[in-house]
Enzyme design. Structure first.
Site, PDB file in Angstrom:
ATOM      1  N   LYS A  11       0.621  -1.176  -0.070  1.00 48.06           N
ATOM      2  CA  LYS A  11       0.023  -0.118   0.045  1.00 48.06           C
ATOM      3  C   LYS A  11       0.826   1.304   0.132  1.00 48.06           C
ATOM      4  O   LYS A  11       0.661   2.359  -0.777  1.00 48.06           O
ATOM      5  CB  LYS A  11      -0.812   0.024   1.146  1.00 48.06           C
ATOM      6  CG  LYS A  11      -1.814   1.021   1.527  1.00 48.06           C
ATOM      7  CD  LYS A  11      -2.482   1.427   0.272  1.00 48.06           C
ATOM      8  CE  LYS A  11      -3.310   2.934   0.595  1.00 48.06           C
ATOM      9  NZ  LYS A  11      -4.380   2.950  -0.569  1.00 48.06           N
ATOM     10  N   CYS A  30      -3.834  10.812   1.267  1.00 48.73           N
ATOM     11  CA  CYS A  30      -2.966   9.781   0.868  1.00 48.73           C
ATOM     12  C   CYS A  30      -1.545   9.773   0.410  1.00 48.73           C
ATOM     13  O   CYS A  30      -0.401   9.368   0.985  1.00 48.73           O
ATOM     14  CB  CYS A  30      -3.735   8.519  -0.069  1.00 48.73           C
ATOM     15  SG  CYS A  30      -5.355   8.431   0.531  1.00 48.73           S
TER      16      CYS A  30
HETATM   17  N1  SAJ Z   1      -2.295  14.721  -9.334  1.00 46.97           N
HETATM   18  C1  SAJ Z   1      -1.176  15.603 -10.510  1.00 46.97           C
HETATM   19  N2  SAJ Z   1      -1.227  15.344 -11.459  1.00 46.97           N
HETATM   20  C2  SAJ Z   1      -1.456  13.864 -12.189  1.00 46.97           C
HETATM   21  C3  SAJ Z   1      -2.404  13.248 -11.302  1.00 46.97           C
HETATM   22  C4  SAJ Z   1      -2.553  13.639  -9.944  1.00 46.97           C
HETATM   23  O1  SAJ Z   1      -0.815  16.814  -9.837  1.00 46.97           O
HETATM   24  O2  SAJ Z   1      -1.255  13.629 -13.087  1.00 46.97           O
HETATM   25  C5  SAJ Z   1      -2.367  15.225  -8.164  1.00 46.97           C
HETATM   26  C6  SAJ Z   1      -4.085  15.427  -7.898  1.00 46.97           C
HETATM   27  O3  SAJ Z   1      -4.270  16.611  -8.249  1.00 46.97           O
HETATM   28  C7  SAJ Z   1      -3.901  15.287  -6.376  1.00 46.97           C
HETATM   29  C8  SAJ Z   1      -2.819  14.246  -6.077  1.00 46.97           C
HETATM   30  O4  SAJ Z   1      -1.985  14.325  -7.208  1.00 46.97           O
HETATM   31  O5  SAJ Z   1      -3.501  16.408  -5.718  1.00 46.97           O
HETATM   32  C9  SAJ Z   1      -3.308  12.980  -5.707  1.00 46.97           C
HETATM   33  O6  SAJ Z   1      -4.365  12.521  -6.660  1.00 46.97           O
HETATM   34  P1  SAJ Z   1      -4.419  11.129  -7.224  1.00 46.97           P
HETATM   35  O7  SAJ Z   1      -5.466  10.970  -8.285  1.00 46.97           O
HETATM   36  O8  SAJ Z   1      -3.103  10.863  -8.035  1.00 46.97           O
HETATM   37  O9  SAJ Z   1      -4.596   9.978  -6.053  1.00 46.97           O
HETATM   38  P2  SAJ Z   1      -5.486  10.187  -4.858  1.00 46.97           P
HETATM   39  O10 SAJ Z   1      -5.214  10.660  -3.570  1.00 46.97           O
HETATM   40  O11 SAJ Z   1      -6.880  10.487  -5.181  1.00 46.97           O
HETATM   41  O12 SAJ Z   1      -5.594   8.369  -4.625  1.00 46.97           O
HETATM   42  C10 SAJ Z   1      -4.697   7.716  -4.295  1.00 46.97           C
HETATM   43  C11 SAJ Z   1      -4.688   6.367  -5.417  1.00 46.97           C
HETATM   44  N3  SAJ Z   1      -3.234   5.949  -5.356  1.00 46.97           N
HETATM   45  C12 SAJ Z   1      -2.698   5.608  -6.567  1.00 46.97           C
HETATM   46  O13 SAJ Z   1      -3.009   5.834  -7.737  1.00 46.97           O
HETATM   47  C13 SAJ Z   1      -1.148   4.864  -6.483  1.00 46.97           C
HETATM   48  C14 SAJ Z   1      -5.713   5.476  -5.017  1.00 46.97           C
HETATM   49  O14 SAJ Z   1      -5.598   4.396  -5.764  1.00 46.97           O
HETATM   50  C15 SAJ Z   1      -5.454   5.133  -3.500  1.00 46.97           C
HETATM   51  O15 SAJ Z   1      -6.609   4.226  -3.108  1.00 46.97           O
HETATM   52  C16 SAJ Z   1      -5.718   6.156  -2.663  1.00 46.97           C
HETATM   53  O16 SAJ Z   1      -4.388   7.222  -3.060  1.00 46.97           O
HETATM   54  C17 SAJ Z   1      -5.584   5.924  -1.178  1.00 46.97           C
HETATM   55  O17 SAJ Z   1      -6.746   5.956  -0.528  1.00 46.97           O
HETATM   56  O18 SAJ Z   1      -4.237   5.557  -0.848  1.00 46.97           O
END
Ligand code: SAJ
Length: 419
Positions: A215, A269
């Site tokens: 995780k 997360c």
């Molecule tokens: N972000 C960017 N650029 C991107 C993608 C995301 O700047 O290309 C930013 C988002 O705006 C945000 C942050 O990253 O601020 C995180 O967003 P995210 O969509 O990457 O992830 P979360 O926090 O919504 O969910 C993550 C996911 N983990 C992974 O993709 C490895 C999800 O699968 C997990 O279940 C979740 O964390 C968790 O609960 O741990």
């Protein structure tokens, strides 16, 4: 077998998990320390925004499969889904705070009976599941626990992390593969049997320490990739190169897939979990720590860009003073198309500017009805008003409604590359 399931913590993970088990005709009791959440669920309503969840909770409540309470009751399975924040302790490396997990564990200890299954879903540092077994065995010396008795234990304990994406939780809970890490093989096998009641994805068995690290590794991997994108955006800005064009061209390479830069990395997360690895292995976790630092420093870089853009505006509009400059922020959520402001870089940036800017600050955030306290000096408004009134426009979130708009702004910082 697993007729009565108790889910401790009815937040973004616990509530959907409780609701899905209930939708498979399991009797589910959701436990939360917040009485207002319990009251809401006991009216068939929900306290979070998550597509599709409202109707599931409504029907499982009406059918009598889901109830909520502040008081733990005996059950066949206890699933712990409480937050694991970190403590800053004035040190460079924040450390995980297990107080909510410990409180949840202590609350179930008195009602445990032989044959119960205890599952931890909260993101946790390596070793936490074994610690739960130790805490329980101290509290219930009349029962045998798996960290000592393995498959002969009276109680089975496993770590089964979720990996759902906010905004698509209901679908991903069911369809994603699931890693199941028992303290003993029997702990894993029984947990697998439980999750198979609703998981269509593959359920893969490992031990609890590996499952905990899986995780943390998933979210740290994404954090490192995001740091790479964010660092590129700063380098490109200095070199006068459009980072969005650069990334789309580089991504045409068959083995390259660079993520999108943004104003920083938010959410509860990805901005948190890597610290759980760094705090356990401070002298080995170099890239993971650096990625955190790069992503955490991006909001300051954006604030500097905003100040430079204000100066450019004033240079072009000589009759105006700083007091006359209206700034509009587009988006406050930590990512697109959700209402969650936790650990949001957009909130950090807009607060920092609002606290020091002498002119007016407008915020457009279609997913909320009122601004958080930290932004009490700003005004929440709609898109058209901000377009008409503001002199400097700052895109902080790539909500679909913003992408579909046709903005008209001369002085703009687009941290998401949508305009
Ligand atoms: N972000 C960017 N650029 C991107 C993608 C995301 O700047 O290309 C930013 C988002 O705006 C945000 C942050 O990253 O601020 C995180 O967003 P995210 O969509 O990457 O992830 P979360 O926090 O919504 O969910 C993550 C996911 N983990 C992974 O993709 C490895 C999800 O699968 C997990 O279940 C979740 O964390 C968790 O609960 O741990």
């Amino acid at each position: 077998m697993f007729n009565k399931i108790s889910v401790i913590g009815l937040g973004y993970i616990g509530l959907p998990t409780a609701a899905i088990f209930a939708s498979r005709q399991k009797k589910v009791l959701g436990i939360d320390i917040d009485a207002s959440i319990v009251r809401k669920i006991n009216k068939g309503e929900i306290h979070i925004t998550e597509p599709g969840l409202n109707s599931i909770v409504h029907s499982v409540f009406n059918e009598g499969y889901l109830k909520a309470s502040v008081q733990v009751e005996p059950a066949d399975v206890f699933i712990i889904a409480v937050p694991t924040p970190f403590k800053k302790n004035n040190s460079e490396i924040p450390t995980p705070d297990l107080k909510h997990i410990k409180a949840a564990v202590m609350s179930i200890a008195p009602v445990l009976t032989k044959g119960n299954l205890v599952i931890l879903e909260s993101t946790s540092p390596v070793g936490t599941t074994e610690k739960i077994s130790e805490w329980l065995s101290e509290s219930r010396p009349d029962l045998n626990f798996p960290h000592i008795h393995f498959d002969e234990a009276d109680i089975n304990i496993a770590y089964c992390p979720e990996r759902v994406l906010p905004g698509n939780v209901v679908n991903e809970l069911i369809e994603n593969d699931r890693v199941i890490g028992g303290i003993s093989l029997l702990c894993s096998q029984r947990s697998l049997e439980l999750y198979k009641t609703f998981v269509n994805g593959e359920c893969i068995i490992t031990n609890s320490r590996t499952a905990e690290m899986v995780k943390l590794t998933e979210n740290s991997c994404r954090d490192v990739q995001l740091a790479f994108a964010n660092e590129l955006s700063i380098i490109c800005d200095n070199l006068n190169i459009d980072v969005w064009e650069l990334i789309s061209l580089a991504n045409r390479h068959p083995r390259i897939n660079i993520l999108n830069p943004g104003p920083g990395v938010g959410g509860h997360c990805i901005a948190v979990d890597p610290w759980f690895i760094v705090s356990k292995s401070p002298s080995d976790a170099h890239i993971i720590k650096l990625a955190r630092k790069i992503n955490d420093s991006k909001p300051d870089w954006v604030c500097d860009k905003i100040k430079i853009t204000i100066a450019e505006y004033l240079q072009k509009n000589e009759s105006k003073t700083i007091n006359d400059v209206t700034i509009a922020f587009y988006g406050l959520a930590f990512k697109a198309d959700i209402d969650d402001l936790r650990e949001s870089p957009a909130v950090i940036i807009s607060k920092k500017i609002t606290d020091t800017h002498k002119g007016r600050v407008l915020v457009v955030e279609p997913y909320i009805n009122s601004l958080p306290k930290a932004l009490s000096n700003a005004d929440l408004c709609d898109f058209d008003f901000a377009q008409k009134e503001a002199d400097v426009h700052v895109v902080l979130v790539d909500h679909n409604v913003f992408k579909e708009a046709s903005p008209d702004c001369e002085f703009m910082i687009d941290t998401r590359g949508i305009w």
